[in-house]
Design a protein around this motif. Structure first.
Motif, PDB file in Angstrom:
ATOM      1  N   SER A 235       1.801  10.982   3.781  1.00 57.31           N
ATOM      2  CA  SER A 235       1.415  11.423   5.201  1.00 57.31           C
ATOM      3  C   SER A 235       1.914  12.698   5.036  1.00 57.31           C
ATOM      4  CB  SER A 235       2.511  11.041   5.998  1.00 57.31           C
ATOM      5  OG  SER A 235       3.523  10.929   5.231  1.00 57.31           O
TER       6      SER A 235
ATOM      7  N   SER B 295      -5.085   6.914   3.766  1.00 61.69           N
ATOM      8  CA  SER B 295      -4.307   5.341   3.984  1.00 61.69           C
ATOM      9  C   SER B 295      -4.113   4.274   5.175  1.00 61.69           C
ATOM     10  CB  SER B 295      -2.580   6.168   4.000  1.00 61.69           C
ATOM     11  OG  SER B 295      -2.357   7.365   3.118  1.00 61.69           O
TER      12      SER B 295
ATOM     13  N   VAL C 284       6.220   4.229   1.727  1.00 61.42           N
ATOM     14  CA  VAL C 284       5.847   5.835   2.822  1.00 61.42           C
ATOM     15  C   VAL C 284       7.149   6.845   1.826  1.00 61.42           C
ATOM     16  CG1 VAL C 284       5.245   5.435   4.532  1.00 61.42           C
ATOM     17  CG2 VAL C 284       7.619   5.397   4.736  1.00 61.42           C
TER      18      VAL C 284
ATOM     19  N   LEU D 254       0.241   9.734   9.408  1.00 63.17           N
ATOM     20  CA  LEU D 254      -0.552   9.301   8.783  1.00 63.17           C
ATOM     21  C   LEU D 254      -2.617   9.434   7.868  1.00 63.17           C
ATOM     22  CD1 LEU D 254      -0.722   6.328   6.353  1.00 63.17           C
ATOM     23  CD2 LEU D 254      -1.752   5.374   7.958  1.00 63.17           C
TER      24      LEU D 254
ATOM     25  N   ALA E  88       0.915   4.713   1.243  1.00 64.51           N
ATOM     26  CA  ALA E  88       1.020   5.344   2.186  1.00 64.51           C
ATOM     27  C   ALA E  88       0.938   7.073   1.971  1.00 64.51           C
ATOM     28  CB  ALA E  88       1.312   4.831   3.006  1.00 64.51           C
TER      29      ALA E  88
ATOM     30  N   ALA F 182      -0.018  -2.688   9.130  1.00 67.87           N
ATOM     31  CA  ALA F 182       0.924  -2.703   8.261  1.00 67.87           C
ATOM     32  C   ALA F 182       2.377  -3.761   9.167  1.00 67.87           C
ATOM     33  CB  ALA F 182       2.462  -2.052   7.726  1.00 67.87           C
TER      34      ALA F 182
ATOM     35  N   LEU G 158       1.537   3.136  11.474  1.00 66.55           N
ATOM     36  CA  LEU G 158       1.013   2.177   9.569  1.00 66.55           C
ATOM     37  C   LEU G 158       0.911   1.198  10.745  1.00 66.55           C
ATOM     38  CD1 LEU G 158       4.331   3.458   8.267  1.00 66.55           C
ATOM     39  CD2 LEU G 158       1.845   3.208   7.545  1.00 66.55           C
TER      40      LEU G 158
ATOM     41  N   ILE H 243      -5.265   0.192   4.086  1.00 60.35           N
ATOM     42  CA  ILE H 243      -3.790  -0.204   4.287  1.00 60.35           C
ATOM     43  C   ILE H 243      -5.497  -1.260   5.438  1.00 60.35           C
ATOM     44  CG2 ILE H 243      -1.750  -1.136   7.184  1.00 60.35           C
ATOM     45  CD1 ILE H 243      -1.434   2.015   5.862  1.00 60.35           C
TER      46      ILE H 243
ATOM     47  N   SER I  44      10.607   7.039   7.631  1.00 61.69           N
ATOM     48  CA  SER I  44       9.630   7.107   7.870  1.00 61.69           C
ATOM     49  C   SER I  44       9.852   6.707   9.845  1.00 61.69           C
ATOM     50  CB  SER I  44       8.391   5.284   8.054  1.00 61.69           C
ATOM     51  OG  SER I  44       7.575   5.277   9.095  1.00 61.69           O
TER      52      SER I  44
ATOM     53  N   VAL J 262       1.189  -1.475   0.092  1.00 64.29           N
ATOM     54  CA  VAL J 262      -0.273   0.014   0.328  1.00 64.29           C
ATOM     55  C   VAL J 262       0.973   1.419   0.409  1.00 64.29           C
ATOM     56  CG1 VAL J 262      -1.285   0.904   1.107  1.00 64.29           C
ATOM     57  CG2 VAL J 262      -1.575  -1.512   1.471  1.00 64.29           C
TER      58      VAL J 262
ATOM     59  N   VAL K 259       7.403  -1.694   6.178  1.00 61.70           N
ATOM     60  CA  VAL K 259       7.280  -0.636   5.887  1.00 61.70           C
ATOM     61  C   VAL K 259       8.750  -0.439   4.901  1.00 61.70           C
ATOM     62  CG1 VAL K 259       7.156   1.789   6.658  1.00 61.70           C
ATOM     63  CG2 VAL K 259       6.178   0.137   8.031  1.00 61.70           C
TER      64      VAL K 259
ATOM     65  N   ALA L 213       3.494  -1.365   3.581  1.00 59.01           N
ATOM     66  CA  ALA L 213       3.660  -0.078   3.826  1.00 59.01           C
ATOM     67  C   ALA L 213       4.785   1.028   2.680  1.00 59.01           C
ATOM     68  CB  ALA L 213       2.803   0.732   4.816  1.00 59.01           C
TER      69      ALA L 213
END
Lengths: 321, 270
Positions: free
Chosen positions: A9, A18, A39, A14, A7, A56, A51, A22, A43, A5, A59, A37
């Motif tokens: 932010s 998103s 990003v 977030l 995502a 998630a 997340l 998720i 992150s 996914v 990441v 996820a």
């Protein structure tokens, strides 16, 4: 099943849409599947925790800094790298200006099909079907993608957010972005604090009946009382009473709020197609024969210059209680 | 200089859309076909760029101006020629139609066809609408940019080109009223938003001139594009319709009070 996914932010938090995606992905992969996820940029701990709560398991953070983290084109390569590493069955993102740019670029680069602007995802046996409105919402198409991974962008507010998960995802960094001839030099907020129409949970919109730009003040007041975003019909935008950022409809934005209040909007086909996926629709119009009344949950045939201020007053009163 | 415009013909948004008996397509014989409104904006921007280079106040030499052209490229059926004529009447110089008879183009395949045609033309810049009002994929123009390895900016609300034609500065609508000022290297693909311009009306001399402007034809095999589908439409269904709900009668203040009560107690949205 594995789902990646994209995502989004803002200020390290977030985005609601998103979290929705998720959560939806987590429900689609269960059990034994995995949700990752993607990003843009580092992150931080807080975002990683968010997340995880959204569902998630892992990441992927693109190594992007400054405005490159806003550029769909610059992030296409890191997203393709995350796809190569994670090997998902499906890549989902929100159908926002950012999500659309990034997912289309990446899907085209990988040479796979994508279902854009979906309002539903369902699994029928072995097939994943993506539902999306076509012809301005006059029909809903169920699309099956014939290549893998299946890419799809989804309209905000299409799914509810499930209860928080107890996950703490591991973060891995994917390659640095390449801006490829596009440089975002400056970012300006024309209306600081505005919630985008497509993401708004409540919208108060006005059309030709508002008569001029000044009268939008009354609509803004009601929107403030409700915690809503201000929308407008094409007529009001074409008259120059409000910017195109506020236009709902086929030449504006498609919206799916929980509550849509249409003031002085007669209800053209094009406007109706943009607001069709609202959950509860209210219309206020002085013409009892206005077409919009045939498609609303609640209607008031009356003068909006009297109804709207009264509405604002009673909503504020209710909030004080 | 060659300016390309990607143009799609779409059902007019006023057309009544009826689903065909196969449950996968629409009944096309009663549809009014028009230029996709966003592509009309793209064409207008292309024409304005040509005018800025070669209009009354421009500085380019007559030879240079003779070499400036606006070319519309469409992947469509035979009847798309009519909407292409309208684009020629607006001021485009010539058209190129990629025939898709018997094919079911999805956005990936359409982008492949258009990219192949654009590659052959060698455009210095390509304009396109940000989305079509019928299928609404919003993918084709970005796909063309990707396949041609061009940078793209979309959706664009303001476009300014430097006189040397090395780069352009665009304002991109990034949602929530946020605007990004983007410098993009040319050649590039520009996806156009409604607020970019107001397309001109077609004039009678324009219509007469358009009759003699050429529309060339090509197809997938001539372009060396392999026909393949990335998706299938499994079914097309009418949307769930909202029925006429409750009208709240009474004086404005009373109606407003009742509405607040209903939104709170019945609909539970406030």
């Amino acid at each position: 099943m594995m789902i990646l996914v994209v995502a989004e932010s803002e200020g390290g938090a977030l985005k609601r849409h998103s979290a929705e995606l998720i959560g939806k992905a987590a429900s689609l992969v269960a059990p034994g599947g995995e949700v990752a996820a993607f990003v843009a940029g580092a992150s931080g701990d807080a975002l990683t925790r968010e997340l995880g709560r959204a569902g998630a398991d892992t990441v992927f953070a693109a190594n992007a800094s400054g405005n490159d983290a806003r550029s769909g084109q610059a992030l296409a390569q890191p997203l393709c790298a995350a796809v190569a590493r994670f090997a998902p069955d499906c890549v989902l993102g929100s159908s926002t200006p950012f999500g659309a740019d990034l997912l289309v670029r990446a899907s085209m680069r990988l040479g796979v099909g994508m279902a854009s602007d979906c309002t539903g995802i369902s699994v029928e046996g072995e097939k994943v079907l993506f539902e999306r409105p076509v012809y301005g919402g006059a029909a809903i198409a169920a699309v099956r993608l014939l290549s893998s991974p299946a890419f799809a962008s989804v309209r905000p507010n299409s799914f509810s957010i499930p209860p928080a998960f107890d996950k703490l995802p591991a973060v891995s960094v994917v390659e640095t972005v390449d801006a490829q001839g596009v440089r975002i030099e400056r970012v300006e907020e024309s209306e600081p604090g505005m919630v985008d129409l497509a993401e708004a949970d409540r919208i108060v919109a006005a059309g030709r009946g508002i008569r001029n730009a000044e009268n939008f003040g009354m609509i803004r007041d009601l929107a403030r009382a409700l915690g809503a975003t201000v929308g407008a019909s094409r007529a009001a935008v074409d008259e120059g009473w409000i910017s195109h950022d506020h236009q709902v409809g086929q030449s504006g934005r498609a919206v799916s709020p929980a509550l849509y209040i249409a003031c002085g909007i007669s209800g053209s086909i094009q406007h109706m197609s943009g607001m069709r996926s609202s959950k509860v629709v209210v219309a206020i119009n002085s013409d009892p024969e206005a077409p919009i009344f045939s498609r609303v949950d609640y209607g008031i045939a009356g003068d909006m210059f009297e109804v709207v201020p009264a509405l604002e007053e009673f909503i504020r009163e209710m909030r004080r209680k | 200089m060659k300016i390309g415009v990607l143009l799609k013909e779409v059902a007019d948004t006023e057309s009544l859309i009826e689903i065909a008996p196969d449950g996968k397509s629409i009944i096309a014989d009663r549809i009014q076909w028009v230029i996709n409104p966003y592509d009309e904006i793209a064409l207008e921007e292309a024409l304005r760029l040509r005018e800025s280079l070669c209009g009354p106040t421009a500085t380019a030499s007559p030879e240079a101006c003779r070499a400036v052209e606006v070319v519309i490229v469409t992947a469509g059926l035979v009847h798309a020629q009519e909407t292409m004529r309208r684009a020629l009447a607006m001021g485009a110089d010539r058209g190129l139609r990629i025939d898709v008879e018997g094919l079911l183009p999805d956005p990936f395949f359409t982008a492949t066809l258009l990219a192949a045609a654009c590659r052959r033309e060698g455009f210095d810049i390509v304009f396109a609408g940000k989305i079509s009002t019928d299928a609404g994929w919003g993918q084709v123009h970005i796909g063309v940019a990707e396949m041609l390895s061009l940078p793209h900016v979309s959706p664009v609300e303001k476009f300014e080109c430097d006189p040397a034609f090395k780069e352009a500065v665009c304002t991109r609508a990034a949602g929530a009223g946020v605007k990004e000022m983007i410098r993009v290297r040319l050649p590039a693909l520009i996806g156009c938003e409604k607020s970019l311009n107001q397309p001109r009306y077609v004039s009678l001399p324009g219509i007469l001139k358009a009759k003699s402007k050429p529309i060339a034809e090509t197809n997938a095999s001539e372009l060396g594009v392999e026909v393949k589908s990335a998706m299938s439409i499994e079914r097309l269904a009418p949307p769930p319709e909202r029925r006429r709900g409750r009208m709240i009668a009474g004086r404005p203040r009373d109606a407003a009070r009742e509405l607040v009560r209903l939104l709170r107690e019945e609909a539970k949205v406030i």
